[in-house]
Design a protein around this motif. Structure first.
Motif, mmCIF file in Angstrom:
data_model
loop_
_atom_site.group_PDB
_atom_site.id
_atom_site.type_symbol
_atom_site.label_atom_id
_atom_site.label_comp_id
_atom_site.label_asym_id
_atom_site.label_seq_id
_atom_site.Cartn_x
_atom_site.Cartn_y
_atom_site.Cartn_z
ATOM 1 N N ALA A 44 43.015 24.965 21.461
ATOM 2 C CA ALA A 44 43.873 25.651 20.490
ATOM 3 C C ALA A 44 45.070 24.774 20.154
ATOM 4 N N ASP A 102 40.702 27.502 18.219
ATOM 5 C CA ASP A 102 41.622 28.087 17.250
ATOM 6 C C ASP A 102 42.584 26.960 16.889
ATOM 7 N N LYS A 131 44.577 37.099 20.128
ATOM 8 C CA LYS A 131 43.202 36.689 19.870
ATOM 9 C C LYS A 131 42.566 36.255 21.186
ATOM 10 N N LEU A 163 39.693 34.036 22.761
ATOM 11 C CA LEU A 163 38.733 32.992 22.384
ATOM 12 C C LEU A 163 37.489 33.102 23.266
#
Lengths: 206, 161
Positions: free
Chosen positions: B91, B131, B159, B161
């Motif tokens: 990310a 992300d 969120k 993942l």
């Protein structure tokens, strides 16, 4: 080059930077004062050379939402100027210019963001103008760019840009006092190391 | 925060086994990489800042994607991580500012992401979730008991993942 990183500057050199910052910041305050049509007092700026985490701690918190305006410097001095608005400063500006106050940056709209960007740009430009006159260097400034983001994320930008040269930031911090309320601002001036040497040489301290 | 929470600073890596949370705050153009071996409940989180270590004598290995990933893999493998069952997630890599007329500025996030993917491919690790990109900063957490990776950003829902 004598100086290889920001932290190599000695006390005398830091003092000179502080002196220049003081003049730069007062120019910035004058410009802001004209925009807001209010008397603004400033405290004598502190110039500190900080690592990434120290800088975040000094200015706020990692995940704190702030607005920032960034301008790139080129010509005889290369590097970045970054101005950081915290909520109190942003509200003082927006209240005067647009007549609105907010709880959080996430509640603002595009117009508010561009007002902040404009003010950030004016502060940076008046600071740099004073700086170029004092030091006797030519500096070209890019158009401003701005963001509303986590403080920690914003400060990684200058850290990563200068990452192959230094792990430090030069943080210039003065309090702007508007209507008796002291507002925290954060101005970061980040010349690359070659430019820093050039500046100190021009000033005759190196 | 619970007692076993580990905080990873910029250009650093931490790992632990069994339970606890590893967290890194406000990834901008930097990239967070988690590696998790569910068989051992062994998890690590690396926070890199730049694509490659130019000076081979630079002691800050975790600052760079190439040296950081190689060292992370070496360490975790020494603790028993098995590559075939390791779950890798990444990310960050945002472009925080864009300057008009200077398209190259702020591309460091993109370059970081490209380098991370290149090294992982070379080392035969598959990225199971990512992300990456955009213009917002992210906080990344790895729960070592479950392998769950959470991404937190201002003004967006959390969120997984």
């Amino acid at each position: 080059m004598r100086i290889k990183s920001y932290e190599d500057m000695n006390l005398q050199e830091l003092d000179v930077m502080k002196e220049i910052s003081s003049i730069g910041t007062s120019h910035a305050a004058t410009a802001l004062s004209k925009m807001l049509q209010k008397e603004i007092r400033i405290t004598i700026p502190e110039v500190s050379i900080l690592g990434y985490e120290e800088a975040v701690d000094k200015m706020g918190e990692m995940e704190e939402l702030v607005a920032a305006t960034l301008v790139q410097m080129s010509n005889e001095v290369n590097g970045l100027m970054l101005f950081i608005f915290k909520m109190d400063m942003a509200n003082a500006v927006l209240e005067k210019l647009i007549g609105k106050r907010y709880e959080s940056f996430t509640d603002m709209d595009e117009l508010d963001y561009s007002a902040l960007e404009e003010i950030g740009n004016i502060i940076i430009c008046s600071y740099v103008n004073a700086f170029t006159k004092l030091v006797g260097v030519e500096i070209d400034l890019s158009v401003p760019s701005s963001t509303v983001n986590m403080l920690g994320g914003i400060l990684t930008v200058p850290i990563a840009e200068g990452g192959y040269e230094t792990d430090k930031l030069m943080y210039i911090n003065a309090e702007f006092i508007v209507d008796g309320v002291s507002l925290s601002d954060g101005l970061l001036m980040l010349p690359d190391i070659k430019s820093l040497n050039n500046i100190l040489e021009k000033l005759g301290v190196s | 925060m619970a007692e076993k929470d580990l905080k990873v600073g910029i250009g650093d890596m931490k790992f632990t086994r069994g339970n606890g949370v590893i967290i890194t705050y406000a990834l901008g153009s930097c990239i967070g990489i988690t590696m998790y071996d569910p068989g051992l409940k062994l998890g690590g989180l690396l926070h890199i800042m730049l694509p490659s270590r130019v000076d081979p004598k630079d002691p800050k290995v975790f600052k760079y994607a190439d040296s950081g990933l190689n060292e992370m893999i070496r360490k975790l493998t020494a603790f028993g991580m098995v590559k075939s069952r390791t779950v890798v997630k990444i990310a960050g890599g945002a472009k925080m500012f864009s300057i008009s007329g200077n398209a190259d500025f702020g591309n460091i996030g993109q370059r970081n992401a490209a380098m991370v993917k290149k090294i992982l491919a070379e080392q035969h690790f598959r990225i199971s979730a990512e992300d990456v990109g955009g213009s917002h900063a992210r906080t990344m957490l790895l729960n070592v008991a479950t392998g769950d990776v959470v991404i937190r950003s201002a003004g967006r829902p959390e969120k997984h993942l």
